[in-house]
Design a protein around this motif. Structure first.
Motif, PDB file in Angstrom:
ATOM      1  N   GLU A  63       0.830  -1.200   0.000  1.00 40.53           N
ATOM      2  CA  GLU A  63       0.000   0.000   0.000  1.00 40.53           C
ATOM      3  C   GLU A  63       0.868   1.255   0.000  1.00 40.53           C
ATOM      4  OE1 GLU A  63      -4.047   1.127   2.153  1.00 40.53           O
ATOM      5  OE2 GLU A  63      -2.321   1.194   3.533  1.00 40.53           O
ATOM      6  N   TYR A  64       1.951   1.271   0.767  1.00 41.47           N
ATOM      7  CA  TYR A  64       2.871   2.406   0.793  1.00 41.47           C
ATOM      8  C   TYR A  64       3.440   2.670  -0.602  1.00 41.47           C
ATOM      9  CZ  TYR A  64       7.188   4.997   1.538  1.00 41.47           C
ATOM     10  OH  TYR A  64       8.199   5.921   1.444  1.00 41.47           O
ATOM     11  N   LEU A  65       3.870   1.618  -1.289  1.00 48.21           N
ATOM     12  CA  LEU A  65       4.431   1.782  -2.631  1.00 48.21           C
ATOM     13  C   LEU A  65       3.373   2.272  -3.621  1.00 48.21           C
ATOM     14  CD1 LEU A  65       6.729  -1.377  -2.762  1.00 48.21           C
ATOM     15  CD2 LEU A  65       7.420   1.015  -2.455  1.00 48.21           C
ATOM     16  N   ALA A  66       2.132   1.802  -3.474  1.00 46.76           N
ATOM     17  CA  ALA A  66       1.048   2.276  -4.344  1.00 46.76           C
ATOM     18  C   ALA A  66       0.779   3.764  -4.101  1.00 46.76           C
ATOM     19  CB  ALA A  66      -0.218   1.459  -4.108  1.00 46.76           C
ATOM     20  N   ILE A  67       0.754   4.179  -2.834  1.00 46.35           N
ATOM     21  CA  ILE A  67       0.529   5.590  -2.510  1.00 46.35           C
ATOM     22  C   ILE A  67       1.654   6.431  -3.078  1.00 46.35           C
ATOM     23  CG2 ILE A  67       0.454   7.266  -0.619  1.00 46.35           C
ATOM     24  CD1 ILE A  67      -0.997   5.106   1.036  1.00 46.35           C
ATOM     25  N   LYS A  68       2.880   5.997  -2.932  1.00 47.19           N
ATOM     26  CA  LYS A  68       4.035   6.747  -3.448  1.00 47.19           C
ATOM     27  C   LYS A  68       3.943   6.897  -4.966  1.00 47.19           C
ATOM     28  CE  LYS A  68       8.968   7.104  -2.755  1.00 47.19           C
ATOM     29  NZ  LYS A  68       8.922   8.510  -2.466  1.00 47.19           N
ATOM     30  N   ILE A 113       2.318  10.458  -9.835  1.00 47.01           N
ATOM     31  CA  ILE A 113       1.454  10.707 -10.997  1.00 47.01           C
ATOM     32  C   ILE A 113       0.619  11.968 -10.785  1.00 47.01           C
ATOM     33  CG2 ILE A 113      -0.525   9.802 -12.286  1.00 47.01           C
ATOM     34  CD1 ILE A 113       0.623   6.967 -11.697  1.00 47.01           C
ATOM     35  N   VAL A 114       0.046  12.106  -9.601  1.00 43.75           N
ATOM     36  CA  VAL A 114      -0.815  13.253  -9.300  1.00 43.75           C
ATOM     37  C   VAL A 114       0.009  14.542  -9.252  1.00 43.75           C
ATOM     38  CG1 VAL A 114      -2.328  14.219  -7.537  1.00 43.75           C
ATOM     39  CG2 VAL A 114      -2.523  11.830  -8.141  1.00 43.75           C
ATOM     40  N   GLU A 152       0.418  15.714 -12.742  1.00 41.43           N
ATOM     41  CA  GLU A 152      -0.816  16.357 -13.201  1.00 41.43           C
ATOM     42  C   GLU A 152      -0.905  17.785 -12.671  1.00 41.43           C
ATOM     43  OE1 GLU A 152      -4.099  13.943 -11.950  1.00 41.43           O
ATOM     44  OE2 GLU A 152      -3.600  12.303 -13.320  1.00 41.43           O
ATOM     45  N   SER A 153      -0.504  17.977 -11.423  1.00 37.53           N
ATOM     46  CA  SER A 153      -0.538  19.306 -10.816  1.00 37.53           C
ATOM     47  C   SER A 153       0.444  20.242 -11.510  1.00 37.53           C
ATOM     48  CB  SER A 153      -0.213  19.219  -9.328  1.00 37.53           C
ATOM     49  OG  SER A 153      -0.219  20.497  -8.743  1.00 37.53           O
ATOM     50  N   ASP A 154       1.605  19.726 -11.900  1.00 33.33           N
ATOM     51  CA  ASP A 154       2.588  20.542 -12.624  1.00 33.33           C
ATOM     52  C   ASP A 154       2.062  20.974 -13.989  1.00 33.33           C
ATOM     53  OD1 ASP A 154       4.436  20.437 -10.592  1.00 33.33           O
ATOM     54  OD2 ASP A 154       5.520  18.713 -11.430  1.00 33.33           O
ATOM     55  N   LYS A 155       1.132  20.206 -14.537  1.00 33.95           N
ATOM     56  CA  LYS A 155       0.556  20.526 -15.844  1.00 33.95           C
ATOM     57  C   LYS A 155      -0.659  21.431 -15.730  1.00 33.95           C
ATOM     58  CE  LYS A 155       2.295  16.308 -17.863  1.00 33.95           C
ATOM     59  NZ  LYS A 155       2.006  14.954 -18.298  1.00 33.95           N
ATOM     60  N   GLY A 156      -0.956  21.940 -14.518  1.00 38.01           N
ATOM     61  CA  GLY A 156      -1.998  22.942 -14.369  1.00 38.01           C
ATOM     62  C   GLY A 156      -3.257  22.517 -13.646  1.00 38.01           C
ATOM     63  N   ARG A 158      -9.137  14.948  -6.125  1.00 40.11           N
ATOM     64  CA  ARG A 158     -10.095  14.026  -6.760  1.00 40.11           C
ATOM     65  C   ARG A 158      -9.364  12.944  -7.554  1.00 40.11           C
ATOM     66  NH1 ARG A 158     -14.444  18.451  -8.886  1.00 40.11           N
ATOM     67  NH2 ARG A 158     -15.417  18.831  -6.881  1.00 40.11           N
ATOM     68  N   SER A 159      -8.306  13.348  -8.255  1.00 43.85           N
ATOM     69  CA  SER A 159      -7.524  12.381  -9.025  1.00 43.85           C
ATOM     70  C   SER A 159      -6.893  11.346  -8.096  1.00 43.85           C
ATOM     71  CB  SER A 159      -6.437  13.103  -9.822  1.00 43.85           C
ATOM     72  OG  SER A 159      -5.633  12.184 -10.514  1.00 43.85           O
ATOM     73  N   PHE A 160      -6.386  11.802  -6.958  1.00 43.98           N
ATOM     74  CA  PHE A 160      -5.819  10.860  -5.991  1.00 43.98           C
ATOM     75  C   PHE A 160      -6.897   9.887  -5.505  1.00 43.98           C
ATOM     76  CE2 PHE A 160      -4.790   9.391  -1.751  1.00 43.98           C
ATOM     77  CZ  PHE A 160      -3.491   8.938  -1.919  1.00 43.98           C
ATOM     78  N   ASP A 161      -8.086  10.412  -5.190  1.00 46.46           N
ATOM     79  CA  ASP A 161      -9.174   9.547  -4.710  1.00 46.46           C
ATOM     80  C   ASP A 161      -9.577   8.506  -5.745  1.00 46.46           C
ATOM     81  OD1 ASP A 161      -9.393  10.518  -2.117  1.00 46.46           O
ATOM     82  OD2 ASP A 161     -10.801  12.102  -2.685  1.00 46.46           O
ATOM     83  N   ARG A 162      -9.627   8.904  -7.017  1.00 54.61           N
ATOM     84  CA  ARG A 162      -9.973   7.936  -8.072  1.00 54.61           C
ATOM     85  C   ARG A 162      -8.908   6.847  -8.177  1.00 54.61           C
ATOM     86  NH1 ARG A 162     -11.133  12.603 -10.923  1.00 54.61           N
ATOM     87  NH2 ARG A 162      -9.226  12.374 -12.116  1.00 54.61           N
ATOM     88  N   ARG A 163      -7.663   7.254  -8.167  1.00 61.54           N
ATOM     89  CA  ARG A 163      -6.574   6.292  -8.313  1.00 61.54           C
ATOM     90  C   ARG A 163      -6.441   5.386  -7.087  1.00 61.54           C
ATOM     91  NH1 ARG A 163      -3.553   7.605 -12.728  1.00 61.54           N
ATOM     92  NH2 ARG A 163      -3.902   9.681 -13.565  1.00 61.54           N
ATOM     93  N   ARG A 164      -6.730   5.912  -5.911  1.00 62.85           N
ATOM     94  CA  ARG A 164      -6.606   5.087  -4.703  1.00 62.85           C
ATOM     95  C   ARG A 164      -7.695   4.018  -4.661  1.00 62.85           C
ATOM     96  NH1 ARG A 164      -9.347   5.760   0.242  1.00 62.85           N
ATOM     97  NH2 ARG A 164     -11.033   7.238   0.054  1.00 62.85           N
ATOM     98  N   GLN A 165      -8.854   4.307  -5.241  1.00 60.60           N
ATOM     99  CA  GLN A 165      -9.901   3.288  -5.309  1.00 60.60           C
ATOM    100  C   GLN A 165      -9.490   2.150  -6.241  1.00 60.60           C
ATOM    101  OE1 GLN A 165     -13.467   5.353  -6.390  1.00 60.60           O
ATOM    102  NE2 GLN A 165     -13.893   5.994  -4.293  1.00 60.60           N
TER     103      GLN A 165
END
Length: 120
Positions: free
Chosen positions: A37-42, A47-48, A51-55, A63-70
């Motif tokens: 789980e730690y490696l998945a969160i990292k 990735i997120v 996405e933030s660097d791209k605006g 929201r993107s983190f929540d989608r990916r964590r599911q």
């Protein structure tokens, strides 16, 4: 005839070694899901952060983190738990959380984790 002394482990030595080995195996087997789980969160944080660097806005990042964590079955943290720092050149996202691993009866192992999007 000369008597030679015998070498080897006593029964008590074998039992103590077996108990120690069993305890190490229990801790190891119970820690694997926490490490996964730690490696998945990292990975998700990296990735997120891109996405933030791209605006993407802060709300979109959460929201993107929540989608990916599911998708990756992450249950320890959510988008609301993220600390997002956009002050530098690159966005840094991190989160701190503690996981408690039950070992035997009322004995637990507590691990403090701090994954971050910043490479170390």
């Amino acid at each position: 005839m000369k008597m030679r002394s015998q070498r080897g482990l006593t029964l008590l030595g074998v039992l103590v070694t077996g108990v120690i080995a069993a305890f190490v195996l229990v801790v190891g087997f119970r820690s694997v899901p926490v490490i996964n789980e730690y490696l998945a969160i990292k990975r998700i944080l990296g990735i997120v952060a891109d996405e933030s660097d791209k605006g993407a806005s802060l709300i979109e990042v959460r929201r993107s983190f929540d989608r990916r964590r599911q998708i990756d079955d992450v249950s320890s943290v959510g988008g609301a738990d993220l600390t997002i720092d956009k002050s530098g050149v690159r966005t840094v996202i991190d989160v701190e959380y503690t996981r408690k691993i039950p070992l035997l009866a009322n004995v637990s192992l507590s691990i403090d984790l701090h994954p971050s999007s910043e490479p170390r």
